[in-house]
Design a protein around this motif. Structure first.
Motif, mmCIF file in Angstrom:
data_model
loop_
_atom_site.group_PDB
_atom_site.id
_atom_site.type_symbol
_atom_site.label_atom_id
_atom_site.label_comp_id
_atom_site.label_asym_id
_atom_site.label_seq_id
_atom_site.Cartn_x
_atom_site.Cartn_y
_atom_site.Cartn_z
ATOM 1 N N LEU A 427 0.852 -1.185 0.000
ATOM 2 C CA LEU A 427 0.000 0.000 0.000
ATOM 3 C C LEU A 427 0.891 1.238 0.000
ATOM 4 C CD1 LEU A 427 -2.834 1.337 0.304
ATOM 5 C CD2 LEU A 427 -2.485 1.211 2.785
ATOM 6 N N VAL A 428 0.775 2.060 -1.032
ATOM 7 C CA VAL A 428 1.577 3.284 -1.139
ATOM 8 C C VAL A 428 0.784 4.441 -0.542
ATOM 9 C CG1 VAL A 428 2.817 4.843 -2.685
ATOM 10 C CG2 VAL A 428 2.677 2.405 -3.228
ATOM 11 N N VAL A 429 1.364 5.114 0.435
ATOM 12 C CA VAL A 429 0.707 6.190 1.176
ATOM 13 C C VAL A 429 1.444 7.497 0.932
ATOM 14 C CG1 VAL A 429 0.085 7.039 3.469
ATOM 15 C CG2 VAL A 429 -0.105 4.594 2.951
ATOM 16 N N ALA A 430 0.709 8.540 0.565
ATOM 17 C CA ALA A 430 1.296 9.864 0.355
ATOM 18 C C ALA A 430 0.785 10.829 1.413
ATOM 19 C CB ALA A 430 0.955 10.383 -1.038
ATOM 20 N N VAL A 431 1.688 11.651 1.931
ATOM 21 C CA VAL A 431 1.347 12.636 2.956
ATOM 22 C C VAL A 431 1.904 13.986 2.508
ATOM 23 C CG1 VAL A 431 1.659 13.331 5.355
ATOM 24 C CG2 VAL A 431 1.401 10.901 4.788
ATOM 25 N N THR A 432 1.045 15.001 2.461
ATOM 26 C CA THR A 432 1.486 16.336 2.069
ATOM 27 C C THR A 432 1.141 17.337 3.168
ATOM 28 O OG1 THR A 432 -0.558 17.067 0.989
ATOM 29 C CG2 THR A 432 0.957 15.710 -0.322
ATOM 30 N N GLU A 433 1.373 18.610 2.874
ATOM 31 C CA GLU A 433 1.063 19.646 3.861
ATOM 32 C C GLU A 433 -0.434 19.736 4.154
ATOM 33 O OE1 GLU A 433 0.439 21.648 -0.052
ATOM 34 O OE2 GLU A 433 1.869 20.196 0.764
ATOM 35 N N THR A 434 -1.267 19.134 3.289
ATOM 36 C CA THR A 434 -2.718 19.171 3.499
ATOM 37 C C THR A 434 -3.196 18.090 4.459
ATOM 38 O OG1 THR A 434 -3.199 17.716 1.621
ATOM 39 C CG2 THR A 434 -3.021 20.084 1.162
ATOM 40 N N THR A 435 -2.308 17.169 4.834
ATOM 41 C CA THR A 435 -2.669 16.059 5.718
ATOM 42 C C THR A 435 -2.547 16.507 7.176
ATOM 43 O OG1 THR A 435 -1.721 14.542 4.083
ATOM 44 C CG2 THR A 435 -2.241 13.637 6.252
ATOM 45 N N THR A 436 -3.583 16.275 7.962
ATOM 46 C CA THR A 436 -3.540 16.649 9.380
ATOM 47 C C THR A 436 -3.217 15.437 10.244
ATOM 48 O OG1 THR A 436 -5.887 16.195 9.778
ATOM 49 C CG2 THR A 436 -5.321 18.377 8.916
ATOM 50 N N GLN A 437 -2.831 15.703 11.494
ATOM 51 C CA GLN A 437 -2.579 14.618 12.428
ATOM 52 C C GLN A 437 -3.852 13.833 12.683
ATOM 53 O OE1 GLN A 437 0.478 13.745 13.475
ATOM 54 N NE2 GLN A 437 -0.501 11.929 14.368
ATOM 55 N N GLU A 438 -4.981 14.518 12.648
ATOM 56 C CA GLU A 438 -6.269 13.841 12.824
ATOM 57 C C GLU A 438 -6.518 12.862 11.686
ATOM 58 O OE1 GLU A 438 -11.055 14.936 13.261
ATOM 59 O OE2 GLU A 438 -9.568 16.525 12.975
ATOM 60 N N ASP A 439 -6.145 13.260 10.467
ATOM 61 C CA ASP A 439 -6.276 12.357 9.317
ATOM 62 C C ASP A 439 -5.459 11.089 9.536
ATOM 63 O OD1 ASP A 439 -7.884 14.194 7.981
ATOM 64 O OD2 ASP A 439 -6.205 15.069 6.864
ATOM 65 N N VAL A 440 -4.239 11.265 10.009
ATOM 66 C CA VAL A 440 -3.357 10.114 10.239
ATOM 67 C C VAL A 440 -3.938 9.186 11.303
ATOM 68 C CG1 VAL A 440 -1.055 9.396 10.989
ATOM 69 C CG2 VAL A 440 -1.311 11.402 9.521
ATOM 70 N N GLU A 441 -4.453 9.752 12.371
ATOM 71 C CA GLU A 441 -5.043 8.939 13.433
ATOM 72 C C GLU A 441 -6.280 8.204 12.922
ATOM 73 O OE1 GLU A 441 -4.013 8.106 16.342
ATOM 74 O OE2 GLU A 441 -2.193 9.331 16.222
ATOM 75 N N THR A 442 -7.055 8.867 12.078
ATOM 76 C CA THR A 442 -8.236 8.215 11.499
ATOM 77 C C THR A 442 -7.824 7.023 10.650
ATOM 78 O OG1 THR A 442 -9.457 10.307 11.470
ATOM 79 C CG2 THR A 442 -10.240 8.556 10.002
ATOM 80 N N LEU A 443 -6.772 7.207 9.838
ATOM 81 C CA LEU A 443 -6.292 6.103 9.003
ATOM 82 C C LEU A 443 -5.740 4.974 9.862
ATOM 83 C CD1 LEU A 443 -5.554 4.791 6.321
ATOM 84 C CD2 LEU A 443 -3.455 6.168 6.303
ATOM 85 N N ALA A 444 -4.970 5.302 10.892
ATOM 86 C CA ALA A 444 -4.387 4.277 11.752
ATOM 87 C C ALA A 444 -5.468 3.441 12.425
ATOM 88 C CB ALA A 444 -3.487 4.936 12.793
ATOM 89 N N SER A 445 -6.483 4.101 12.929
ATOM 90 C CA SER A 445 -7.571 3.381 13.600
ATOM 91 C C SER A 445 -8.331 2.496 12.619
ATOM 92 C CB SER A 445 -8.523 4.383 14.249
ATOM 93 O OG SER A 445 -7.871 5.129 15.254
ATOM 94 N N ALA A 446 -8.577 3.030 11.429
ATOM 95 C CA ALA A 446 -9.309 2.256 10.420
ATOM 96 C C ALA A 446 -8.505 1.053 9.955
ATOM 97 C CB ALA A 446 -9.679 3.162 9.257
ATOM 98 N N LEU A 447 -7.196 1.224 9.762
ATOM 99 C CA LEU A 447 -6.354 0.106 9.374
ATOM 100 C C LEU A 447 -6.326 -0.972 10.448
ATOM 101 C CD1 LEU A 447 -3.201 1.668 7.651
ATOM 102 C CD2 LEU A 447 -4.841 0.084 6.633
ATOM 103 N N GLN A 448 -6.227 -0.549 11.693
ATOM 104 C CA GLN A 448 -6.196 -1.506 12.787
ATOM 105 C C GLN A 448 -7.478 -2.340 12.824
ATOM 106 O OE1 GLN A 448 -4.661 0.052 16.409
ATOM 107 N NE2 GLN A 448 -5.401 -1.639 17.695
ATOM 108 N N GLU A 449 -8.588 -1.698 12.593
ATOM 109 C CA GLU A 449 -9.875 -2.409 12.581
ATOM 110 C C GLU A 449 -9.969 -3.337 11.373
ATOM 111 O OE1 GLU A 449 -14.677 -1.380 12.297
ATOM 112 O OE2 GLU A 449 -13.227 0.198 12.808
ATOM 113 N N ALA A 450 -9.516 -2.870 10.204
ATOM 114 C CA ALA A 450 -9.630 -3.668 8.983
ATOM 115 C C ALA A 450 -8.712 -4.890 9.022
ATOM 116 C CB ALA A 450 -9.298 -2.804 7.775
ATOM 117 N N LEU A 451 -7.564 -4.763 9.689
ATOM 118 C CA LEU A 451 -6.592 -5.867 9.699
ATOM 119 C C LEU A 451 -6.754 -6.793 10.898
ATOM 120 C CD1 LEU A 451 -3.409 -3.833 8.652
ATOM 121 C CD2 LEU A 451 -4.833 -5.293 7.192
ATOM 122 N N ALA A 452 -7.679 -6.460 11.768
ATOM 123 C CA ALA A 452 -7.865 -7.290 12.987
ATOM 124 C C ALA A 452 -8.380 -8.671 12.631
ATOM 125 C CB ALA A 452 -8.818 -6.578 13.928
#
Length: 452
Positions: A427-452
């Motif tokens: 999975l290729v992930v891109a992060v720019t100046e438009t990405t917030t820390q909240e966005d990252v936390e949302t992705l991390a939580s969603a990935l954790q749930e999807a991979l559980a």
């Protein structure tokens, strides 16, 4: 001007001259299953303007735009903030309607803009010269391969596994008609680039080696050893940059002795725009300037000694005999080039470096956070603002599941390389100046749930 359609005798006469028995003969290369045998089914034959507007608006609402969700898509098209002043300026009448400036005496503004665009691109890519833009990054890549063939009189190009597969696809399509041989392979899901393998593959028949920087997995490599190996065999090194913001932080390919540098300029001044139009970048060493496709704008003085600009070195089909042309590039993405140039001017060197530093810092933070998710492994040990994760299961269905939840998690390698099982979990992930820390936390939580 009235529209006068052809008569049936006109059509028959034209078909007779070209040796076709019917108009259908002109479409034999289109697969039968892709051809319509009548009107499009389930489409009403007519509707009121109001009804069409309502219907199209309802369809548009089904889209999930980049600004409405956590957005981590990249792989050649990146979401960056474009100042409102860019859009305001490019819509001025003298710019919005401008096309190829054949008459310099009445197109000085357009020519000056293109001249300044060339200067900015040459400095960014680290090359001696740059042309007045190309269609996009993928076609610029192919044009560079064709340019290398003309220079070296060889027809074997070695393409890095880290080169964007869409760029490879364009090159393969064009090579069918030029006789070029393309040595290609998919990337390997490791932190190591294929620089050593590329060096080993260079022989006396090689016209060029094409390498992406950073590559499709986001990996960054020192190109100097590859350039040295190419030149030892009298081959050229072509570097491809799909994220020009990276060059605000990384050493430019030209500084590492790349002969031709091409890229996609979308990141600077041009929005995502559903995939286009974009703007191709191209620069090279001064000694190869007459083999570059497209055209150049040059600076001169008029009869009164005043500074002026002209269109020069335009070795295109429109200007000279086809067999002498360096390409059939018939436009220069002028409005997108203008947007690029305005945004770059607003940033300046200090602003570009600051933007690059912000992108990298936020990407590092995101990579560290996502690597903490069970079932997620960070592949890269070097990157700019884009990196690859290896998931504990196939990435494509995970991406789809997260998209259904309003999270655009990245680009699955299974989508880019169908049938390559070794890449399916990437999975290729891109992060720019438009990405917030909240966005990252949302992705991390969603990935954790999807991979559980």
């Amino acid at each position: 001007m009235r529209y006068l359609p052809l008569t049936q005798p006109d059509r028959e006469a034209m078909l007779s001259v070209i040796g076709a028995s019917s108009i259908d003969d002109l479409f034999v290369d289109v697969p039968a299953e892709a051809r319509l045998d009548g009107p499009i089914r389930d489409l009403p034959m007519h509707a009121s303007e109001l009804a069409v507007e309502r219907h199209m608006t309802a369809l548009a609402r089904k889209n999930l735009s980049a600004g409405e969700a956590p957005f981590f898509l990249g792989c050649g098209a990146y979401r960056h903030h474009v100042p409102a002043s860019v859009d305001h300026l490019i819509q001025r009448g003298e710019f919005l309607t401008a096309y190829t400036p054949y008459q310099p005496e009445i197109a000085q503004g357009t020519l000056q803009m293109l001249f300044e665009f060339q200067t900015q691109v040459a400095r960014l890519l680290g090359t001696d010269v740059a042309n007045a833009s190309m269609y996009d990054g993928s076609t610029a890549c192919w044009e560079a391969i064709g340019m290398a063939r003309r220079i070296t009189k060889r027809a074997k190009a070695v393409l890095s596994g880290g080169l964007h597969p869409h760029y490879v696809s364009v090159a393969k399509t064009m090579a069918k008609y030029t006789g070029d041989s393309l040595d290609t392979s998919p990337p390997v899901l490791t932190a190591d680039t294929d620089i050593d393998a590329l060096i080993a593959s260079i022989d006396d028949d090689t016209s060029c080696v094409v390498v992406q920087y950073p590559d499709i997995l986001g990996r960054v490599a020192d190109l100097q050893p590859l350039a040295d190996a190419c030149h030892a065999k009298k081959a050229l090194l072509i570097a491809v940059v799909t994220e020009p913001v990276a060059l605000g932080a990384l050493k430019s390919p030209g500084e590492m002795d790349a002969d031709i540098v091409v890229g996609e300029g979308q990141s600077i001044g041009v929005g995502l725009q559903f995939g286009g139009p974009y703007v191709g970048l191209m620069g090279c060493k001064d000694k190869y300037i007459r083999q570059m496709p497209g055209r150049f704008c040059g600076e001169t003085v008029d009869a009164e000694g005043k500074r002026g600009f002209v269109l020069t070195l335009s070795t295109r089909e429109q200007h000279i005999r086809r067999e002498k042309a360096t390409s059939n590039i018939c436009t220069n993405s002028g409005l997108c080039a203008l947007a690029f140039s305005i945004h770059m001017t607003l940033l300046g060197e200090a602003g570009l470096r600051a933007l690059a530093a912000t992108n990298h810092a936020q990407a590092v933070s995101a990579a560290e956070r996502l690597a903490q998710v069970p079932g997620v492994e960070l592949v890269n040990d070097s990157f700019f603002n884009e990196f690859t994760l290896k998931l504990s299961q196939e990435a494509r269905p995970v991406v789809r599941a997260l998209a259904d939840k309003g999270i655009l998690a990245g680009v699955s390698l299974g989508r880019l390389y169908p049938g390559e099982d070794a890449l399916a979990n990437g999975l290729v992930v891109a992060v720019t100046e438009t990405t917030t820390q909240e966005d990252v936390e949302t992705l991390a939580s969603a990935l954790q749930e999807a991979l559980a």
